[in-house]
Design a protein around this motif. Structure first.
Motif, mmCIF file in Angstrom:
data_model
loop_
_atom_site.group_PDB
_atom_site.id
_atom_site.type_symbol
_atom_site.label_atom_id
_atom_site.label_comp_id
_atom_site.label_asym_id
_atom_site.label_seq_id
_atom_site.Cartn_x
_atom_site.Cartn_y
_atom_site.Cartn_z
ATOM 1 N N ARG A 95 0.943 -0.983 -0.014
ATOM 2 C CA ARG A 95 -0.005 -0.057 0.076
ATOM 3 C C ARG A 95 0.888 1.223 -0.173
ATOM 4 O O ARG A 95 1.782 1.194 0.798
ATOM 5 N N GLU A 142 1.447 4.098 1.214
ATOM 6 C CA GLU A 142 0.963 4.976 2.283
ATOM 7 C C GLU A 142 1.397 6.254 2.206
ATOM 8 O O GLU A 142 2.577 6.694 1.636
ATOM 9 N N VAL A 182 8.716 -0.739 10.324
ATOM 10 C CA VAL A 182 7.840 -1.477 10.051
ATOM 11 C C VAL A 182 6.385 -1.416 10.479
ATOM 12 O O VAL A 182 5.396 -2.137 10.317
ATOM 13 N N MET A 183 6.304 -0.476 11.384
ATOM 14 C CA MET A 183 5.015 -0.159 11.970
ATOM 15 C C MET A 183 3.922 0.293 10.732
ATOM 16 O O MET A 183 2.778 -0.073 10.904
ATOM 17 N N ARG A 184 4.370 1.271 10.233
ATOM 18 C CA ARG A 184 3.614 1.634 9.024
ATOM 19 C C ARG A 184 4.428 1.648 7.829
ATOM 20 O O ARG A 184 5.127 2.856 7.473
ATOM 21 N N SER A 185 4.331 0.733 7.113
ATOM 22 C CA SER A 185 5.414 0.396 5.691
ATOM 23 C C SER A 185 4.592 0.386 4.530
ATOM 24 O O SER A 185 3.417 0.521 4.668
ATOM 25 N N PHE A 238 4.156 -4.854 3.475
ATOM 26 C CA PHE A 238 4.125 -5.329 4.849
ATOM 27 C C PHE A 238 3.411 -6.564 4.741
ATOM 28 O O PHE A 238 2.979 -6.945 3.810
ATOM 29 N N GLU A 241 -3.325 -0.182 16.174
ATOM 30 C CA GLU A 241 -4.076 -1.434 15.569
ATOM 31 C C GLU A 241 -3.286 -2.445 15.138
ATOM 32 O O GLU A 241 -2.460 -2.328 14.141
ATOM 33 N N VAL A 242 -3.433 -3.503 15.656
ATOM 34 C CA VAL A 242 -2.742 -4.786 15.375
ATOM 35 C C VAL A 242 -3.781 -5.938 14.435
ATOM 36 O O VAL A 242 -2.991 -6.676 14.007
ATOM 37 N N HIS A 290 -7.737 -6.408 12.312
ATOM 38 C CA HIS A 290 -9.080 -5.860 12.267
ATOM 39 C C HIS A 290 -9.897 -6.956 11.847
ATOM 40 O O HIS A 290 -9.609 -7.817 10.680
ATOM 41 N N GLY A 292 -8.111 -9.409 9.377
ATOM 42 C CA GLY A 292 -6.480 -9.186 8.954
ATOM 43 C C GLY A 292 -5.686 -9.019 10.274
ATOM 44 O O GLY A 292 -6.304 -8.523 11.351
ATOM 45 N N ILE A 293 -4.484 -9.413 10.366
ATOM 46 C CA ILE A 293 -3.528 -9.150 11.335
ATOM 47 C C ILE A 293 -2.442 -8.589 10.687
ATOM 48 O O ILE A 293 -1.793 -9.416 9.610
ATOM 49 N N GLY A 294 -1.488 -7.983 11.259
ATOM 50 C CA GLY A 294 -0.263 -7.290 10.461
ATOM 51 C C GLY A 294 1.022 -7.968 11.126
ATOM 52 O O GLY A 294 1.280 -7.548 12.220
ATOM 53 N N ARG A 353 3.947 -5.464 11.571
ATOM 54 C CA ARG A 353 3.683 -4.482 12.443
ATOM 55 C C ARG A 353 3.708 -4.994 13.825
ATOM 56 O O ARG A 353 4.096 -4.202 14.783
#
Ligand code: ATP
Ligand code: MG
Length: 440
Positions: A140, A142, A149-152, A155, A283-284, A286, A318-320, A323
């Motif tokens: 994505r 972003e 890697v938290m908001r990459s 991922f 958020e880990v 959803h 989903g799970i990341g 992240r």
């Protein structure tokens, strides 16, 4: 693994570009390397942790009845034209053309592809329920990739998709994932709180984000403090028992918990004084029920018991994992470095040879290394020429849960030192007792 033969590029300096502690520690511990903005290579230590997290996720998905598959990262734009999302998805989607000028894309998620698979093979209500998942890289683009890697941009995601005959069965599938998520995050040593999330045009209340509290979190969240003491569901919970699942979900949704978008000030103020937690969260995971949003336009239908065809009801979950590596570090570290939960640690045990070249010290270390390795324990043996101080610092920085410190002085007295990373407790023990403790 012998450290002298490993790739562990430790940084002694604090990297300036990293704004949050998990990013700093991941760079200092040599876990990842940035290759371009928001795109990371996973170095040996990081890869081990990522794999261990994926295995916990996989075990809990399988336990809940979900089935693992693997879908590609590259998808055809035509699939996304069928759902109408090709034009709706913004610039976050990386669009590519192949040599035949066909529109392709690097998948940001897989609802369309999964629906296409279901359309091809699932024809009757007798084939349901079904929950298929994969653990695959996503892209994505972003707007603001940050915090490592938290908001990459690239991922890893575990994404599951449930397929059911109707709403009632879809809720059971949703509850299965809800319970599986509670167990997964607890096993990762996290207190993840399910918070009501937006359902958009789908409506209803079957959307939850799993959030862990951390001062560096990107979202503002509000919840009842008692969530922090709730016990996760036991391993023995029966995933085929809808009532047991519903009871767990009811318990975990009985108290106030919402992210900023769904926050209701009045309801929050009704929570008793002293129990109102307003914090920042990461958020880990959803989970989301979206009904026939994709099955309807894409024609994924099954025949019901009455012989009538109808579009299937679906949800995505989903799970990341990438992240999560950072999130676990945010939740568990001290001034010396990372404190891994035992199940996630890259190596469970470190052996620190304080005097390489000393015959007795080398022999004891080799014996410990051989014994633990034979028992299937992940061991990192620090057999390098570094000074003791630097070995202690490295073992703490990379968060080895058990550290066996071996030197000539202790051996003269018949002991080695066993250190527990989490609380720093140290004990002088015989080699046998140290082994017994670590293996215990
Ligand atoms: P966010 O609001 O943080 O952007 P999202 O709502 O876009 O997340 P989902 O589409 O629900 O996320 O993706 C499922 C999971 O994938 C998230 O819960 C998160 O753990 C992970 N994830 C999403 N975007 C990223 C990213 N850019 N980098 C790392 N992990 C991500
Ligand atoms: Mg997002």
């Amino acid at each position: 693994m012998r450290l002298s033969r490993y790739l562990l590029p430790i940084l002694r300096e604090v990297p300036k570009e990293a704004e949050i502690v998990s990013h700093r520690l991941m760079l200092r511990a040599g876990m990842v390397r940035q290759e371009s903005a928001g795109i990371y290579a996973w170095l040996p230590l990081g890869k081990k942790v990522l794999d261990k997290i994926c295995n916990v996720i996989r075990e809990e998905q399988n336990r809940s009845g979900a089935i693992e598959i693997m879908m590609p990262t590259i998808q055809s734009a035509d699939l996304w034209r069928e759902s109408g999302r090709y034009d709706d998805y913004g610039k976050e989607m990386l669009r590519i053309k192949d040599r035949h000028e066909r529109d392709m894309l690097y998948g940001p998620t897989n609802e369309e592809m999964l629906t296409e698979i279901v359309r091809a093979y699932v024809k009757s209500y007798k084939d349901l329920p079904l929950n298929l998942y994969h653990i695959q890289w996503k892209f994505r683009d972003e707007v603001r990739p940050r915090f490592g890697v938290m908001r990459s941009r690239e991922f890893l995601m575990k994404d599951a998709y449930s397929v059911d005959l109707d709403f009632e069965n879809a809720v059971i599938a949703y509850n299965r994932m809800f319970v599986a998520y509670l167990r997964t995050f607890a096993r990762l040593g996290l207190k993840a709180i399910p918070m009501v999330a937006d359902t958009g045009p789908i409506g209803g209340n079957h959307s939850h984000e799993f959030i862990i509290l951390a001062s560096t979190g990107e979202s503002e969240v509000f919840c009842h403090a008692d969530y922090l003491d709730m016990a996760p569901p036991p391993a023995g919970i029966d995933f085929r028992d809808p009532a047991a699942l519903q009871a767990t979900v009811d318990q975990w949704t009985s108290l106030y918990a919402a992210t900023e978008e769904k926050h209701d000030e009045a309801a929050f103020n009704a929570v008793e004084e002293g129990k109102r937690l307003s914090a920042r969260g990461i958020e880990v995971g959803h989970i989301f029920y979206f009904g026939t949003k994709y099955s309807e336009p894409m024609g994924a239908k099954v025949t019901g018991p009455d012989g009538v065809e109808r579009p299937v009801h679906m949800g995505s979950y989903g799970i990341g994992p990438s992240r999560l590596v950072a999130a676990i570090i945010e939740a568990s570290h001290d001034e010396n470095g990372i404190i891994w939960p035992d199940d996630i640690a890259p190596f469970k045990v470190g052996i620190l040879n304080l005097k390489v070249g000393d015959a007795a010290t080398d022999a004891t270390c080799e014996q410990l290394y051989a014994t633990l390795t034979a028992k299937g324990v992940d061991v990192l043996y620090d057999d390098t020429e570094e000074r003791p101080g630097s070995k202690f610092a490295t073992a703490d920085l990379i968060g080895l849960p058990w550290q066996i410190i071996v030197g000539p002085k202790g051996l003269a007295a018949g002991t080695v030192e066993l250190k527990r990373r989490a609380d720093g407790a140290r004990e002088n023990l015989s080699v046998e007792s140290a082994l017994a403790r670590v293996l215990g």
